[in-house]
Design a protein around this motif. Sequence first.
Motif, PDB file in Angstrom:
ATOM      1  N   UNK B 515     -36.506 -25.425  10.395  1.00 19.40           N
ATOM      2  CA  UNK B 515     -36.218 -24.948   9.047  1.00 19.40           C
ATOM      3  C   UNK B 515     -37.211 -25.528   8.043  1.00 19.40           C
ATOM      4  N   UNK B 516     -37.504 -26.841   8.189  1.00 17.88           N
ATOM      5  CA  UNK B 516     -38.498 -27.469   7.321  1.00 17.88           C
ATOM      6  C   UNK B 516     -39.860 -26.811   7.474  1.00 17.88           C
ATOM      7  N   UNK B 517     -40.233 -26.572   8.735  1.00  9.20           N
ATOM      8  CA  UNK B 517     -41.502 -25.892   8.987  1.00  9.20           C
ATOM      9  C   UNK B 517     -41.531 -24.527   8.318  1.00  9.20           C
ATOM     10  N   UNK B 520     -42.234 -24.765   4.692  1.00 10.61           N
ATOM     11  CA  UNK B 520     -43.632 -25.099   4.391  1.00 10.61           C
ATOM     12  C   UNK B 520     -44.564 -23.934   4.735  1.00 10.61           C
ATOM     13  N   UNK B 521     -44.458 -23.446   5.957  1.00  9.08           N
ATOM     14  CA  UNK B 521     -45.437 -22.462   6.387  1.00  9.08           C
ATOM     15  C   UNK B 521     -45.076 -21.052   5.935  1.00  9.08           C
ATOM     16  N   UNK B 522     -43.813 -20.849   5.553  1.00  8.27           N
ATOM     17  CA  UNK B 522     -43.458 -19.585   4.914  1.00  8.27           C
ATOM     18  C   UNK B 522     -44.201 -19.434   3.598  1.00  8.27           C
ATOM     19  N   UNK B 523     -44.270 -20.522   2.844  1.00  9.94           N
ATOM     20  CA  UNK B 523     -45.023 -20.507   1.581  1.00  9.94           C
ATOM     21  C   UNK B 523     -46.519 -20.308   1.845  1.00  9.94           C
ATOM     22  N   UNK B 524     -47.036 -20.970   2.877  1.00  2.00           N
ATOM     23  CA  UNK B 524     -48.471 -20.800   3.172  1.00  2.00           C
ATOM     24  C   UNK B 524     -48.754 -19.358   3.611  1.00  2.00           C
ATOM     25  N   UNK B 539     -43.659 -11.827  -1.616  1.00  2.00           N
ATOM     26  CA  UNK B 539     -42.348 -11.983  -2.249  1.00  2.00           C
ATOM     27  C   UNK B 539     -41.248 -12.020  -1.190  1.00  2.00           C
ATOM     28  N   UNK B 540     -41.379 -11.157  -0.183  1.00  3.10           N
ATOM     29  CA  UNK B 540     -40.389 -11.146   0.898  1.00  3.10           C
ATOM     30  C   UNK B 540     -40.349 -12.526   1.580  1.00  3.10           C
ATOM     31  N   UNK B 541     -41.534 -13.038   1.888  1.00  5.63           N
ATOM     32  CA  UNK B 541     -41.612 -14.334   2.559  1.00  5.63           C
ATOM     33  C   UNK B 541     -40.963 -15.410   1.699  1.00  5.63           C
ATOM     34  N   UNK B 542     -41.263 -15.383   0.417  1.00  7.07           N
ATOM     35  CA  UNK B 542     -40.719 -16.434  -0.468  1.00  7.07           C
ATOM     36  C   UNK B 542     -39.215 -16.314  -0.599  1.00  7.07           C
ATOM     37  N   UNK B 543     -38.741 -15.114  -0.532  1.00  5.70           N
ATOM     38  CA  UNK B 543     -37.301 -14.929  -0.582  1.00  5.70           C
ATOM     39  C   UNK B 543     -36.644 -15.503   0.676  1.00  5.70           C
ATOM     40  N   UNK B 544     -37.292 -15.281   1.814  1.00  2.91           N
ATOM     41  CA  UNK B 544     -36.770 -15.851   3.073  1.00  2.91           C
ATOM     42  C   UNK B 544     -36.846 -17.373   3.044  1.00  2.91           C
ATOM     43  N   UNK B 545     -37.919 -17.873   2.461  1.00  2.27           N
ATOM     44  CA  UNK B 545     -38.063 -19.319   2.324  1.00  2.27           C
ATOM     45  C   UNK B 545     -36.920 -19.888   1.486  1.00  2.27           C
ATOM     46  N   UNK B 546     -36.618 -19.191   0.424  1.00 11.24           N
ATOM     47  CA  UNK B 546     -35.538 -19.661  -0.448  1.00 11.24           C
ATOM     48  C   UNK B 546     -34.207 -19.678   0.289  1.00 11.24           C
ATOM     49  N   UNK B 547     -33.997 -18.646   1.083  1.00 10.93           N
ATOM     50  CA  UNK B 547     -32.767 -18.582   1.878  1.00 10.93           C
ATOM     51  C   UNK B 547     -32.682 -19.767   2.834  1.00 10.93           C
ATOM     52  N   UNK B 593     -41.890 -33.078   3.177  1.00  5.96           N
ATOM     53  CA  UNK B 593     -43.269 -32.643   2.903  1.00  5.96           C
ATOM     54  C   UNK B 593     -43.301 -31.152   2.587  1.00  5.96           C
ATOM     55  N   UNK B 594     -42.246 -30.423   3.040  1.00  9.97           N
ATOM     56  CA  UNK B 594     -42.144 -29.020   2.653  1.00  9.97           C
ATOM     57  C   UNK B 594     -41.554 -28.870   1.250  1.00  9.97           C
ATOM     58  N   UNK B 595     -41.120 -29.982   0.707  1.00 14.54           N
ATOM     59  CA  UNK B 595     -40.599 -29.955  -0.659  1.00 14.54           C
ATOM     60  C   UNK B 595     -39.095 -29.808  -0.754  1.00 14.54           C
ATOM     61  N   UNK B 596     -38.431 -29.763   0.380  1.00 14.30           N
ATOM     62  CA  UNK B 596     -36.982 -29.553   0.346  1.00 14.30           C
ATOM     63  C   UNK B 596     -36.271 -30.792  -0.210  1.00 14.30           C
TER      64      UNK B 596
END
Lengths: 810, 810
Positions: B515-517, B520-524, B539-547, B593-596
């Motif tokens: 999940x941490x990965x 991090x890598x969803x944002x990248x 935007x889709x990726x960032x939305x999934x990251x937020x979830x 490090x992923x910012x969570x």
Amino acid sequence: MKYGYFDDKNMEYVITTPTTPLPWINYLGSDEFFSLISNTCGGYSFYKDAKLLRLTRYRYNNVPTDTGGKYYYIKDGDTVWNPGWQPTKTPLDSYECRHGLGYSRFHSSKNEIEASLLCFVPQKDSCEINKLTLTNKSNQAKELTLFSFVEWCLWNADDDMKNFQRNLSTGEVEIEGSVIYHKTEYRERRNHYAIFSVNSPIDGFDTSRDDFLGPYRGFDSPVAVESGKCTGSIASGWSPIASHEINITLAPGESREFIFLLGYIENPKEEKFTEPGIINKARAYDLIQRYQTSEQVDKALADLQEYWQKLLSRYQVHSANDKVNRMVNIWNQYQCMVTFNMSRSASYYESGIGRGMGFRDSCQDLLGFVHLIPERARERIIDIASTQFEDGSAYHQYQPLTKRGNSDIGSGFNDDPLWLIACTSAYVRETGDTSILTETVPFENDWDKAAPLMEHLKRSLNFTITHKGPHGLPLIGRADWNDCLNLNCFSEHPGESFQTYGPSEGPVAESVFIAGMFVKYGEEYAQLAELMGDHDEAARARSEVATMYNAVLNYGWDGEWFLRAYDAYGNKVGSKECEEGQIYIEPQGFCVLAGIGVKEGLAQKALKSVKEKLDTKYGIMILQPAYTRYHLELGEITSYPPGYKENAGIFCHNNPWVSIAETVVGNGNRAFEIYSKTCPAYVEEFSEIHRTEPYVYSQMIAGADAPRHGEAKNSWLTGTAAWTFVNISQYILGLRPTHSGLMIDPCVPEGFGDFCLERYYRGTNYHIQVKNPSNVQKGVKEVIVDGEVIEGNIIPIVDRKDVFVEVIMG
Amino acid sequence: MKYGYFDDKNMEYVITTPTTPLPWINYLGSDEFFSLISNTCGGYSFYKDAKLLRLTRYRYNNVPTDTGGKYYYIKDGDTVWNPGWQPTKTPLDSYECRHGLGYSRFHSSKNEIEASLLCFVPQKDSCEINKLTLTNKSNQAKELTLFSFVEWCLWNADDDMKNFQRNLSTGEVEIEGSVIYHKTEYRERRNHYAIFSVNSPIDGFDTSRDDFLGPYRGFDSPVAVESGKCTGSIASGWSPIASHEINITLAPGESREFIFLLGYIENPKEEKFTEPGIINKARAYDLIQRYQTSEQVDKALADLQEYWQKLLSRYQVHSANDKVNRMVNIWNQYQCMVTFNMSRSASYYESGIGRGMGFRDSCQDLLGFVHLIPERARERIIDIASTQFEDGSAYHQYQPLTKRGNSDIGSGFNDDPLWLIACTSAYVRETGDTSILTETVPFENDWDKAAPLMEHLKRSLNFTITHKGPHGLPLIGRADWNDCLNLNCFSEHPGESFQTYGPSEGPVAESVFIAGMFVKYGEEYAQLAELMGDHDEAARARSEVATMYNAVLNYGWDGEWFLRAYDAYGNKVGSKECEEGQIYIEPQGFCVLAGIGVKEGLAQKALKSVKEKLDTKYGIMILQPAYTRYHLELGEITSYPPGYKENAGIFCHNNPWVSIAETVVGNGNRAFEIYSKTCPAYVEEFSEIHRTEPYVYSQMIAGADAPRHGEAKNSWLTGTAAWTFVNISQYILGLRPTHSGLMIDPCVPEGFGDFCLERYYRGTNYHIQVKNPSNVQKGVKEVIVDGEVIEGNIIPIVDRKDVFVEVIMG
């Protein structure tokens, strides 16, 4: 040059120097726990499986040769020495190693201290006993320190030498009293541990190799021994070992005895621990208690010796030839049993991690031990037959633990099916137990596909009948007995297995060798069919045999000898037309022993060609001329340097075939000449050339083309043992089991003289005196059984404990 | 305690005693020919593949430690010694080993003879050069005899240590002048041979090991050396070696130089032989001619040194901290390159025959060398992505030679897909080369199934999105980064691979680490999508990251730290509720490090827990409390003794994650403390405890539960190198490539002082001066680029050769 001598009375080979040309080993164990032990105390132990349950570590092909074993260091002042010379190699004042049947003894001395070391695996327990006796022969008191040493293998011997990123972190031990417990991986999925104990209080111990040896030191100079004191190290990862330190004072003339025990213990899963992390030692205590005293150990050794004596008594010869006597009565049968126990898995040349059991190997090995342990032979036949495919073909190898076929190798070795007939026939002729033929046996270990064993044999026979090539000869597939003659392979890249690369079948390449087998074992099959009352099937088989016989005469004869094969292009292999490899040994031996060409006079011609073209002073080479280059269409056989292995080496396995063939044509002189050339007891005389053990057969001797002509390799685990025993016992000495009794038909060299045979057969002890008043090579004039002259030369089966037979040759 | 020192000027580590706690090695070679060489001249060489084309034999885990290598014996009267001390271990009057970048030097002396040995693999040829210089420092003439020694491996290193029934019969050599040719199997399917030559006439040679060493002797006392005379043996099977004998007279003060060359030669198939059986040596002559003189050798070494200097110049730091300077400028980057070259295949702990290249390993290793060799990084990304499955999952390993996925292992390691995003992102941020994203790349190496790399990354992302468990967290599959946490395995029998036993998927077990990965890598990934102009996808990726972020907060937080996982029963792993293994390092490092949890204050809490629960003086342990018994539901992690490996060892790989996490929350002191605890240059001081090389990272250090707490294992080939370099270069020193330029954002300990960075990036040399007048741990007040203050802290990309930057922290 000799490095020892046979002590026939004690059934031992006595090695008188530690510096034999190669390590000369013995096998300890006869059931589940096994050790290999060399004449310098090198070797290792395992439980059941040399790959998966290796107890102690051994490094093959190491430098110095054969370091690693069970060592005892005796520190006497500044002198440190070992009863087996290695690893310190301190010169000894005296040295002797006696390899006996299932035990080895070392007697040596240094500076008036005598050491006597007895090593054996008792019959009923999973352990090796090392009884060490130290005697002070001087007239002063001696202060000695004794150090024991074994290095644990982390169980899986393959992983143990590769997977360091894990293995260096897993080693664990416990110590309690004088017992060192090796328990690596016991905390997780293993329910077994190993122990190394001594029946005396100890003055110290080490369990970490690096602490015991000291940095950058070898087994020859452990720092603990040098300093006279173990460090008390507790292994934690790296390399766990077990070393006991015992301080000893010996009065003049005094002896002390120490019983060391290396054991394997399995616990039920629910009884693994007595407290968290602490192993349940109850079974270890029990085991140790059984070998605490000299009396207990002596009794166990006596039991072992009795076991062997009884076992080997089933076939004994007493002739004027000591060499024949000792090979037949002791060493050849012993080697057959070791081959049975080891299944070609662990020798000083088979590293114990390489392979499963071979289908054809196991069938042939059985020919050598079926008379010794018929019950276990029966079991093995069923196991082997269970890996057969429904079409009669067979997995070329199977796994000893699971008894399932090895699909990495698969099938396609087209001689395999016929060997199943060979061993079943041998079993039934030995025991008369035809019930095995009706026993239901699965195909491919699948009970949904099962049939009586006799049906398996039928499919074996039919496999050859339905797999013939353009000349009506059997298709060879991946290979026949000669695994290195790969006529459908065409491998061009290193790393490709010659045995499994390329197609498993080819529609053209044919084997004359398999044709010879078919003629021999087709007839044996017919006899089994008759035994079962199926005369139609017997007739069908014999008709197929006749067809094959003719195919060999028509297409398998090269003019002076039998051809070896036809390659994938239909070109001859083993013909005078060939550039290299013009004549091969296998078809000459097997076709003639099957009787092909005897009445036509071709057999004699073929054997003459063998003598002219293939014979050397060290035995008969597999082929000539040797292949000097790689032949893509022939495969691995041409991958060896000339003179080695299948490329014109002396392959001991098939020398007896030619010897048997010579008995078929009545040439006792030549049969015995061939026998004696590779016979260890004869070879002993030039051990500096032969190099391997002079009490057992090796797989191969370098042929005339090799720089090291006469040098043997791959001793112990070879089909040679079985075939040579068949040759000497059944053909030269001529006592052959048949379905109706023991046939006596010796074929001996001139001057061999009279001899006696003792044979336990179907519940009866046969005491047979063979007289040869006319000094003939072959021919039986008269057979007198318990005072009565019988018709023919088959001693009938009787329901008596003892039968006395007199045989007059002439 | 130290066993040597760093010579930063010469970029060497200087070892001052041969008896280091463990062999301390170096790697020679940077392209196709490689050697491992220890500080006592142990080691071996191979061409391309350490398993299949092993040139010289080496026995791992041998006794004595680290015997087997390229040895030179100097016989001076009755004294025999080696420049590297082993194998004779004759005490030297002086000894020094210098491991440099791609070369090693030995300087030693005995009885007024000085030996200087230089070993390296030149850049353009497949050979190792050993230049040996002998100097007579006495005032008398000296008669010496020099013996060289290498033992050939029969190419396939795995087969070489197992298949003795074949291998002992195949060895072949040729000798011509001063060149010994090893040609085992050349007669058949190999088109390559090896040579060992010297640029001087010789007085003798040996090519048979047993003749050179003598029976039962070790490398420490060859009989040939003892007698002062080689035997002229020609190997025929057994163990071929190469030894030259050279008699030397040295006047007072005189020096003589010998150039030995170990070479690998391949011939075209049609040019293999010059006459039957005789190998075509033309290419060997050519190779030898290129290294005949001192000038040639010196030039080749100078070229090699220039290569390394240029390579490493791409990132250089000059600070007041020598330890940081030397690690960043020399050793950490060097280790990253060795890891690239070796692909985890061959170290003193990886035996070179065990495994293919790991998917996740290769992706992570790339983070450490992408700035050094971006072209080869690009190539590797394409190779790795080509082994991906269409559903986004990946073969866990692939074969370096074929570049195909390893189906023995298969897929099911559910972190693998995301690492592909990590390394592609790193590559694009380093190079700006977005063309890689549109490059067509196959799935499963099947060109019928191919798609642009960006589509591969999308499938990576989607794999996690479509494989979530009951808590919305990613399913773990066989394992995530921690290969030993096997939540779907349930292995009960030894020999079952924890990684491949049992189902590859499970519907319940989830990983907080993945999940941490993903965060991090969803944002990248989103940033890459934006680069490609696909803002919807971003935007889709960032939305999934937020979830996912929320799932971690809701179900991945244990109160004081992040959970590690949920097991197959849905029970927590790494929770205060657990009996053992209550807290794990990985999610604390990677989630933060992923910012969570940073803005929620959980990150800081998690890092505090790490410090309280997991920290030791030697680094941060992977978990606590250690597992004291086997947990069927957790797998291999509980198979190790407490404190070792994944069971509460200090796994160096993930220490930098926590250090980076500390920089994320601005704690420069703690980030650097963590960095320095496992940093070789710091660790050097207590080498007697740490034991492995003090110039490179090891995989693991024993944790507090282990008897050998602080002892390192498995040095050299570890993802630690890459992650530590990312940490020190991008987070602590703070120079981080982004899509729009180099971001400068240091996070240093108090008192670290000002420092300079030299960075080659996208064609420009950046000369960066970082000033920290207020001694802050983090924060950039001003960035001045070529005299102009810029907005923010990202140095823009420019089309100039040099850019001068001044950074003011505060």
